[in-house]
Design an enzyme around this catalytic site. Sequence first.
Site, PDB file in Angstrom:
ATOM      1  N   TYR A  74      79.359 -18.652 -56.723  1.00  0.00           N
ATOM      2  CA  TYR A  74      79.347 -17.846 -57.952  1.00  0.00           C
ATOM      3  C   TYR A  74      78.247 -16.811 -57.789  1.00  0.00           C
ATOM      4  CZ  TYR A  74      78.734 -16.605 -62.889  1.00  0.00           C
ATOM      5  OH  TYR A  74      78.627 -15.923 -64.081  1.00  0.00           O
ATOM      6  N   ASP A  89      73.115 -14.031 -51.314  1.00  0.00           N
ATOM      7  CA  ASP A  89      72.841 -14.178 -52.743  1.00  0.00           C
ATOM      8  C   ASP A  89      71.841 -15.330 -52.905  1.00  0.00           C
ATOM      9  OD1 ASP A  89      74.858 -14.695 -55.774  1.00  0.00           O
ATOM     10  OD2 ASP A  89      72.702 -14.755 -55.376  1.00  0.00           O
ATOM     11  N   LYS A 120      66.558 -15.310 -61.540  1.00  0.00           N
ATOM     12  CA  LYS A 120      66.029 -16.610 -61.982  1.00  0.00           C
ATOM     13  C   LYS A 120      64.509 -16.732 -61.800  1.00  0.00           C
ATOM     14  CE  LYS A 120      70.533 -18.725 -61.306  1.00  0.00           C
ATOM     15  NZ  LYS A 120      71.051 -19.300 -62.563  1.00  0.00           N
TER      16      LYS A 120
HETATM   17  P1  KE4 Z   1      72.991 -14.114 -63.965  1.00  0.00           P
HETATM   18  O1  KE4 Z   1      73.802 -12.861 -64.160  1.00  0.00           O
HETATM   19  O2  KE4 Z   1      73.569 -15.296 -64.730  1.00  0.00           O
HETATM   20  O3  KE4 Z   1      71.493 -13.915 -64.188  1.00  0.00           O
HETATM   21  O4  KE4 Z   1      73.078 -14.505 -62.392  1.00  0.00           O
HETATM   22  C1  KE4 Z   1      74.338 -14.665 -61.808  1.00  0.00           C
HETATM   23  C2  KE4 Z   1      74.214 -15.521 -60.575  1.00  0.00           C
HETATM   24  C3  KE4 Z   1      74.253 -14.908 -59.336  1.00  0.00           C
HETATM   25  N1  KE4 Z   1      74.154 -15.620 -58.196  1.00  0.00           N
HETATM   26  C4  KE4 Z   1      74.000 -16.969 -58.227  1.00  0.00           C
HETATM   27  C5  KE4 Z   1      73.889 -17.716 -56.934  1.00  0.00           C
HETATM   28  C6  KE4 Z   1      73.943 -17.657 -59.475  1.00  0.00           C
HETATM   29  O5  KE4 Z   1      73.799 -19.008 -59.488  1.00  0.00           O
HETATM   30  C7  KE4 Z   1      74.045 -16.922 -60.669  1.00  0.00           C
HETATM   31  C8  KE4 Z   1      74.012 -17.585 -62.034  1.00  0.00           C
HETATM   32  N2  KE4 Z   1      73.963 -19.021 -62.029  1.00  0.00           N
HETATM   33  C9  KE4 Z   1      74.563 -19.676 -63.186  1.00  0.00           C
HETATM   34  C10 KE4 Z   1      74.374 -21.190 -63.056  1.00  0.00           C
HETATM   35  N3  KE4 Z   1      74.756 -21.723 -61.813  1.00  0.00           N
HETATM   36  C11 KE4 Z   1      73.960 -19.183 -64.452  1.00  0.00           C
HETATM   37  C12 KE4 Z   1      74.187 -20.079 -65.642  1.00  0.00           C
HETATM   38  C13 KE4 Z   1      75.111 -19.434 -66.638  1.00  0.00           C
HETATM   39  O6  KE4 Z   1      76.116 -18.793 -66.216  1.00  0.00           O
HETATM   40  O7  KE4 Z   1      74.825 -19.589 -67.847  1.00  0.00           O
END
Ligand code: KE4
Length: 427
Positions: free
Chosen positions: A143, A238, A266
């Site tokens: 993701y 990523d 994060k």
């Molecule tokens: P954000 O746009 O949510 O800040 O980041 C996206 C993203 C990009 N790359 C990786 C490897 C990620 O894990 C994420 C976001 N992670 C999820 C949880 N695994 C965010 C939690 C959510 O969607 O509320």
Amino acid sequence: MEHHNDDAFGEASKVIAGGVNSPVRAWKSVGGNPIFIDHAQGSRIYDSSEREYIDYVLSWGPMILGHAHPEVVTAICEAAQKGTSFGAPTHAETVMAGLICEAIPSIERVRMTSSGTEATMTAIRLARGYTGKKMIIKFDGCYHGHADSLLIKAGSGVTTLGIPGSPGIPEELANLTLSLPYNDTASIEKAVERHASRLAAIIVEPVAGNMGVVPPREGFLKKLRELTSRNNIVLIFDEVITGFRFHFGGYQNLINITPDLTCLGKIIGGGLPVGAVGGKKEIMERLAPTGDVYQAGTLSGNPLAMSAGIVTLQILKSKITSFPSLANQADGLCREMESLFSRQGIAVCTNRVFSMFTLFFQEGPVNDLTSALKSDISLYARFFHVMLQNGIWLAPSQFEAGFLSFAHTSEDMDKTLNACAKTLRTL
Ligand code: KE4
């Protein structure tokens, strides 16, 4: 005002789509109404009825120092006193970018964003602009946020909710993304052989965290580097989850593989909205205003987010020698949990990389999305709820990572193992 939880969710659902501002918080895959949080401190999180939980979600990774770290809170308050956003360059952004470049040598230039999604979206656009090619390859169960080109067989909430693809993404665009099984070197070799002349980028979570934790197989990432170098394809790591999670830098530093672009988020925001894309100067300079690949953000490099992130990274830099004990603590916790499960005769397969881990409810092994999906998600849901009753806050999905922070104590470990033993007896 005492908010009873169901009222809270009912109230929220009247004005917020689905009652939540991010789908995975809605507890769809584990059932029940999500608990609303009032505050958190260190390793503990407290709901609006003042119930206390030991937190292993840590806001999905950012809170590696624990919640409300005093130095982070002070930095944010001091920054806020000076104003919250100027829409003009600030010295703090230079400090943040400097820390990132210092920690991750493959990054020569940085562009800050306000989320991981913006970081990966920018990286993809940059790769397409730089190479003049259109296709990208990602991996099933990974993701990378919710940008159109990346919501193809995505992990995290997309897998959790079993959403086949995502309506609203034109097939003309979706067809430019090829998603392959993670850790499957043969399929990536065939795909690159076939599409090299059209492939702009390969984007990968170097340690997958969004189908649950799945480490890279020996040689997988090296193969991606070889194939992309030979075919003018941009390799994007990523590291939104893995960046600064294992040490003061990226996973890339530990395996000595240099991607062309890296996405961060994060942890580098210390809990405030931050993302970043960075990499080779030659590629990054294609970004406006020096180049013609446009991206922008009103709050990119926001002073409060920078202050939280800078203090977080500086503290992590001072803790370089403490990372091994964080990993050992996670190792001990996972081993003890595994023996509790086997004593109860319940199948569990634990994937762990340093301080991020997932207990898959199955025999295992789990090394890609297909194997992860074999987990018993209804058993996981029951485990989740009983652990919650026993004061342990786990991810409301089998397909997410659990995290430790530097604020978790040995007392937390003991409490967690006691809660686990008690929970397993009820399953
Ligand atoms: P954000 O746009 O949510 O800040 O980041 C996206 C993203 C990009 N790359 C990786 C490897 C990620 O894990 C994420 C976001 N992670 C999820 C949880 N695994 C965010 C939690 C959510 O969607 O509320």
